[in-house]
Design a protein around this motif. Structure first.
Motif, short mmCIF file in Angstrom:
data_model
loop_
_atom_site.label_atom_id
_atom_site.label_comp_id
_atom_site.label_asym_id
_atom_site.label_seq_id
_atom_site.Cartn_x
_atom_site.Cartn_y
_atom_site.Cartn_z
N ASP A 1 63.75 97.58 25.49
CA ASP A 1 63.54 96.14 25.65
C ASP A 1 64.23 95.34 24.54
OD1 ASP A 1 62.25 96.27 27.99
OD2 ASP A 1 60.21 96.19 27.14
N SER A 2 64.15 95.89 23.31
CA SER A 2 64.76 95.14 22.22
C SER A 2 66.28 95.19 22.32
CB SER A 2 64.27 95.65 20.86
OG SER A 2 64.75 96.94 20.63
N VAL A 3 66.82 96.29 22.85
CA VAL A 3 68.28 96.35 23.05
C VAL A 3 68.70 95.28 24.06
CG1 VAL A 3 70.19 97.73 23.95
CG2 VAL A 3 68.51 98.78 22.44
N ILE A 4 67.97 95.20 25.16
CA ILE A 4 68.30 94.19 26.18
C ILE A 4 68.22 92.79 25.57
CG2 ILE A 4 67.59 93.19 28.38
CD1 ILE A 4 66.40 95.89 29.09
N GLU A 5 67.15 92.59 24.80
CA GLU A 5 66.96 91.29 24.17
C GLU A 5 68.16 90.95 23.30
OE1 GLU A 5 65.43 88.21 24.58
OE2 GLU A 5 64.51 89.87 25.68
N ARG A 6 68.65 91.96 22.54
CA ARG A 6 69.77 91.73 21.62
C ARG A 6 71.05 91.45 22.39
NH1 ARG A 6 66.96 96.08 17.87
NH2 ARG A 6 65.88 94.55 16.61
N LEU A 7 71.22 92.15 23.49
CA LEU A 7 72.41 91.90 24.30
C LEU A 7 72.37 90.47 24.84
CD1 LEU A 7 72.79 95.27 26.22
CD2 LEU A 7 74.23 94.37 24.38
N LYS A 8 71.20 90.02 25.26
CA LYS A 8 71.09 88.65 25.76
C LYS A 8 71.38 87.64 24.65
CE LYS A 8 67.85 89.19 29.62
NZ LYS A 8 66.42 89.05 29.99
N VAL A 9 70.89 87.96 23.46
CA VAL A 9 71.16 87.07 22.33
C VAL A 9 72.65 87.04 22.02
CG1 VAL A 9 70.80 86.74 19.85
CG2 VAL A 9 68.87 87.33 21.32
N ALA A 10 73.27 88.24 22.02
CA ALA A 10 74.72 88.30 21.75
C ALA A 10 75.47 87.45 22.76
CB ALA A 10 75.21 89.75 21.82
N ASN A 11 74.99 87.48 24.00
CA ASN A 11 75.64 86.70 25.06
C ASN A 11 75.42 85.20 24.84
OD1 ASN A 11 74.84 85.47 28.10
ND2 ASN A 11 76.85 86.46 27.88
N SER A 12 74.20 84.81 24.50
CA SER A 12 73.93 83.38 24.41
C SER A 12 74.37 82.83 23.04
CB SER A 12 72.44 83.10 24.64
OG SER A 12 71.68 83.85 23.71
N LYS A 13 74.12 83.62 21.97
CA LYS A 13 74.40 83.11 20.63
C LYS A 13 75.87 83.22 20.26
CE LYS A 13 73.06 84.20 15.93
NZ LYS A 13 72.36 85.24 15.18
N PHE A 14 76.47 84.40 20.55
CA PHE A 14 77.88 84.61 20.18
C PHE A 14 78.83 84.27 21.32
CE2 PHE A 14 75.72 88.09 17.62
CZ PHE A 14 75.62 87.31 16.48
N GLY A 15 78.28 83.89 22.48
CA GLY A 15 79.12 83.55 23.63
C GLY A 15 79.91 84.74 24.14
N LEU A 16 79.32 85.92 23.99
CA LEU A 16 80.03 87.15 24.34
C LEU A 16 79.88 87.43 25.84
CD1 LEU A 16 81.50 89.54 23.08
CD2 LEU A 16 79.30 90.60 22.68
N THR A 17 81.02 87.70 26.49
CA THR A 17 80.99 88.07 27.90
C THR A 17 80.72 89.57 28.00
OG1 THR A 17 82.66 86.38 28.24
CG2 THR A 17 82.30 87.93 30.05
N LEU A 18 79.84 89.97 28.91
CA LEU A 18 79.46 91.38 28.99
C LEU A 18 79.72 91.95 30.38
CD1 LEU A 18 75.93 91.34 27.25
CD2 LEU A 18 78.08 92.08 26.25
N LEU A 19 80.27 93.16 30.40
CA LEU A 19 80.36 93.93 31.64
C LEU A 19 79.63 95.25 31.35
CD1 LEU A 19 81.46 94.44 34.49
CD2 LEU A 19 83.57 95.24 33.47
N VAL A 20 78.57 95.51 32.11
CA VAL A 20 77.66 96.58 31.75
C VAL A 20 77.50 97.60 32.87
CG1 VAL A 20 75.35 97.11 30.86
CG2 VAL A 20 76.36 94.86 30.43
N ILE A 21 77.77 98.87 32.55
CA ILE A 21 77.42 99.95 33.47
C ILE A 21 76.00 100.36 33.13
CG2 ILE A 21 77.81 102.37 34.05
CD1 ILE A 21 80.74 102.01 33.48
N GLU A 22 75.16 100.49 34.13
CA GLU A 22 73.80 100.89 33.82
C GLU A 22 73.18 101.66 34.98
OE1 GLU A 22 72.02 100.51 30.63
OE2 GLU A 22 71.24 102.08 31.92
#
Lengths: 247, 344, 300
Positions: free
Chosen positions: A182-203
């Motif tokens: 959960d905290s990893v997901i949270e951090r990825l969301k933060v990276a996306n919103s805070k750093f404006g990072l575009t993500l492509l995720v295999i899961e």
């Protein structure tokens, strides 16, 4: 809106096996896009194609308007696409912090900066991200001595410290302690919103990707099966079929 | 990286005492002056090999190429400044017409050594663009081929003495103790080399070399300019090898193309052995390894004459098979094991 | 150099002579290379002592010939002696290198080569040697082309040995075990194949092949205790060109190398022949790597 990453009709065969058959996906700037599919459906092959680890047979890959399908791995990375791997790849002989320091946005640094020691600012940036993934305590330990999950988190932090424009994550939660997911997901969301990072995720973890992604592509047997919002994908008969059929 | 960062008083004291030992050694042990000079050059060989082999993970078996180029390069400059090189070699460097006075000899050395470094560095830049794209054993065997081919080619060029080799200029009597001069030049080179590498390894460039060693594909996928870093490291190493080769040629006086200059089966593999024996991928390792090796080599040559190659070959096998981490690596591994225990 | 080219142009029979001699020596290269490919493919070890094995085989057969043994006895004798040496080296050195970093095995086998060189020089003397042969030669085209009968015998025997080995690998139970271990060591060991014994067999067999190649070569070509490295490099180059486990490819590459080397020796001068071999190695590697790079790959 034009896409940041536009993959068009990419085809790649290994001998007789077609791993990617005319796959097209598009990732808009600032989005979180998911890539799912049963084992062997060609997800990692597509990652390899985008990041230049393997040559493609046909098709086109454009990043911010520039054709990158003929570029070498390093050139693509310096253009701003960084990836992580299913099996984390870190520099085992270096300390955790040195792993961060050597990964920090080199593509923006001109080469003379390579002949400088890491300054206080660079160390602070490395430590900030190590703290972000919860590895700050381990900064002086050899990265090769970290556990699988810790290496996975370190690899994520290394990728973030490179400040890419787009991050490709290959199963970011696989092998990570379920309590930490959960905290990893949270951090990825933060990276996306805070750093404006575009993500492509295999899961593979469906709840994870449904929670994380805004748009999902589903591959099966090398071809695109379906794409849409998480809700649409969850209710897509073809997708359910592919997963049940493969299981 | 952290280990090179701090220049603590303790460290300064260590460096100062090492320097004092280095300056005093040939005066205290005049009988071993030649061996001491050789040792200093071996330290440069081992350090230079390790920058590329140990730190960057590119195990070259052909670094002797740069030693040989430096050796010939310096000798050609030293002679060519004042005489025709072809004639000099045709007369085997002897006779009354090839005499070097003190200013000539000093000028020759002063220009010959930097020229040697530049020649070797340039060769490394040219070749590096080609061979550093190979990995693992392909790189190893390819460089082995380069070193040996160079010796064979040198043995076929009459201008530099062909198979019968070339003599470095005869030092003028008036200059006094040339061997001592060469010792201090070697000392200066070894110190410069160690300090340069210590600085390099403390920068992000050093980290980049280690990253290439640990996972080159990853480093590339992280945007590191791996090829440029590899070539740069090789060029730097080759420069030092060339300068050391220049001095070595003047120490032994006679340059045989296959036995001294491009001696793959002796110096070429010794430098690997020294780095491995002391500890690959560490700064202290090659220095420690060179010292231990030089002592063993002298013992072998004294007590096992005629079988010294057998003894060295057995040593190579033993180190490669049973002791690949080397002395410094062994000590460090034990430290790392402790840290790992604490992590768990 | 250009004058030598001119000679070749004006006397094409000379070119024929060079080509034939090249093909004949090429068979010896092929045998050593095939052995190297076998060890490389099965144990993932590059045996740098390959050339020393060839030299030792040659020296043993010369010694045998001096004591009056005929060729058909000295060749199996050299092969048997080298098989024993291979076995010994396997259990003292090679076994510790299995599964380790390739650098360690290259360095350790280089060490073996250095030890063997000086031991051979002590036992047999350091001079160039060749076994006395009395078969004579055939003469063609007004004596412009001379073919040594002994070289033809060596050629035929080498090719014959290579084919026998290929047959052994594909048909016999032991050969099949070797191939199984080469492809899937874990699976083979689950099926009850003792992988270590197979590795030992492979390494010893390779030594025996090299011994036989050297023993045959000694009857027509010079053998020298310090002359092994060029055979190692030739083997490596041939394997790089032909790929692992491809006898046909190995033979073609080896014969091609023999011919190219002979022409280079004539055109550039024999003193550059070894330099040419090593230079060609570098060129082959660089070229192959360049082609791979275009497909985003590299030699590894």
């Amino acid at each position: 809106m034009t896409a940041m990453l536009q993959v068009t009709d990419v085809t790649k065969a290994f001998g007789g096996v077609v791993a990617n058959d005319a796959v097209s996906i598009s990732v808009p700037q600032g989005a979180i896009v998911g890539l799912i599919g049963p084992n062997g459906s060609g997800k990692t092959t597509l990652f390899n194609a985008i990041t230049g680890a393997q040559a493609i047979d046909a098709g086109s890959i454009r990043f911010e308007g520039q054709e990158i399908s003929r570029l070498l791995t390093g050139e693509i990375a310096r253009a701003g696409i960084i990836r992580t791997y299913q099996q984390p790849r870190i520099y085992g002989g270096l300390s955790t912090r040195d792993n961060m320091l050597v990964s920090a946005s080199i593509r923006r640094g001109s080469s003379p900066s390579l002949f400088r020691r890491a300054n206080a600012k660079a160390i602070a940036w490395a430590d900030e991200l190590l703290d972000f993934v919860g590895l700050i305590e381990k900064r002086d330990i050899l990265a090769g001595d970290l556990s699988f999950g810790q290496q996975k988190l370190l690899e994520l932090a290394m990728a973030l410290s490179n400040e890419p424009r787009m991050l490709l994550l290959d199963e970011p939660t696989a092998g990570i302690n379920p309590i930490l997911i959960d905290s990893v997901i949270e951090r990825l969301k933060v990276a996306n919103s805070k750093f404006g990072l575009t993500l492509l995720v295999i899961e593979h973890n469906m709840p994870v990707i449904m929670d994380l992604a805004q748009h999902i592509y589903c591959l099966a047997h090398g071809s695109l099966l379906a794409d849409g919002t998480p809700e649409a994908i969850q209710n897509d008969a073809n997708v359910l079929d592919a997963y049940l059929g493969a299981a | 990286m952290a280990e090179y960062r701090a220049l603590t008083p303790k460290r300064l004291l260590l460096i100062a005492s090492l320097l004092a030992v280095g300056v005093a050694a040939p005066l205290v042990l005049p009988a071993y002056q030649l061996q001491l000079t050789e040792l200093l050059l071996f330290i440069v060989f081992a350090l230079a090999w390790d920058l590329v082999g140990g730190q960057m993970g590119y195990n070259s078996f052909g670094n002797v190429l740069f030693v040989g180029l430096g050796m010939y390069g310096a000798a050609i400059v030293q002679v060519g400044l004042f005489y025709d090189v072809g004639l000099y070699n045709a007369a085997r460097g002897g006779g009354t017409q090839f005499v070097f006075d003190v200013p000539q000899f000093i000028t020759g050395l002063a220009l010959g050594i930097p020229a040697a470094a530049l020649i070797s560095a340039f060769a490394a830049w040219l070749l590096g663009s080609l061979v550093l794209t190979m990995r693992g054993h392909y790189f190893a065997i390819c460089t082995l081929g380069l070193g040996i081919a160079a010796g064979q080619i040198a043995a076929g060029i009459p201008w530099i003495g062909a198979g019968s080799g070339m003599l470095t200029p005869n030092p003028p009597e008036a200059l006094g103790d040339v061997a001592l001069l060469l010792y201090y030049l070697a000392l200066g080179l070894a110190i410069t080399c160690a300090l340069t590498f210590a600085w390099l390894l403390s920068t992000r460039f050093g980290l980049a070399l280690n990253a290439i060693r640990d996972d080159e594909d990853k480093a590339e996928a992280m945007g590191l300019k791996t090829h440029a870093a590899k070539v740069t490291a090789w060029v730097i190493a080759a420069g030092f090898l060339g300068a050391a080769g220049a001095l070595y040629g003047n120490v032994v006086r006679f340059i045989d193309p296959v036995q001294t200059a491009f001696a793959g089966a002796t110096i070429g593999v010794w430098m690997i052995l020294m780095a491995l024996l002391g500890g690959k991928g560490t700064l202290a390792g090659p220095i420690v390894g060179a010292i231990v090796f030089q002592i063993m080599k002298e013992l072998f040559w004294t007590y096992l004459l005629g079988w010294q190659r057998v003894a060295l070959g057995l040593l190579i096998i033993a180190v490669a098979v049973f002791f690949p981490a080397g002395i410094v690596g062994f000590i460090r591994e034990r430290g790392s094991a402790k840290a790992k225990e604490q992590n768990q | 150099m250009t004058s030598n080219l001119l000679i070749l142009y004006e006397a094409p029979a000379l070119g024929l002579q060079l080509a034939i001699d090249g093909i004949l020596i090429g068979a010896v290269f092929a045998l050593a290379a095939y052995g190297m490919a076998l060890v490389w493919g099965v144990t993932n070890i590059i045996n740098v002592a390959q050339g020393e094995f060839v030299m030792l085989g040659g020296l043993i057969s010369i010694l045998g010939a001096e004591h009056g043994l005929p060729l058909w006895l000295t060749v199996p004798l050299a092969a048997a002696a080298l098989y024993a040496l291979g076995w010994l080296l396997f259990y003292t050195v090679i076994v510790h290198l299995l599964g380790r970093d390739m650098f360690n095995s290259v360095l350790a086998t280089f060490g073996i080569a250095i030890v063997m060189q000086q031991v051979m020089a002590h036992v047999f003397g350091a001079a160039d040697r060749i076994a006395a042969s009395s078969l004579g030669s055939w003469f063609f085209l007004d004596n412009f082309v001379v073919i040594s009968k002994m070289k033809v015998v060596v050629f035929a025997a080498c090719i014959g040995l290579g084919l026998t080995l290929a047959w052994f690998l594909s048909r016999s139970r032991k050969g099949q075990a070797i191939r199984a271990v080469a492809q899937k060591p874990e699976a083979a060991s689950i099926l009850g194949i003792e992988t270590r014994k197979v590795y030992c067999l492979t390494y010893s067999l390779n030594a025996a092949i090299c011994g036989a190649a050297g023993a045959l070569a000694a009857t027509a070509y010079t053998i020298q205790p310090y002359g092994g490295l060029s055979y190692t490099v030739r083997s490596f180059m041939i394997v790089v060109v032909a790929g692992l486990g491809n006898l046909g490819g190995v033979i073609w590459a080896a014969l091609g190398l023999g011919v190219a080397e002979n022409f280079a020796g004539f055109i550039l001068g024999t003193q550059y022949q070894i330099a040419f071999v090593f230079g060609l190695l570098v060129a082959v590697l660089v070229f192959r790597n360049w082609r791979l790079r275009r497909q985003r790959k590299h030699l590894e």
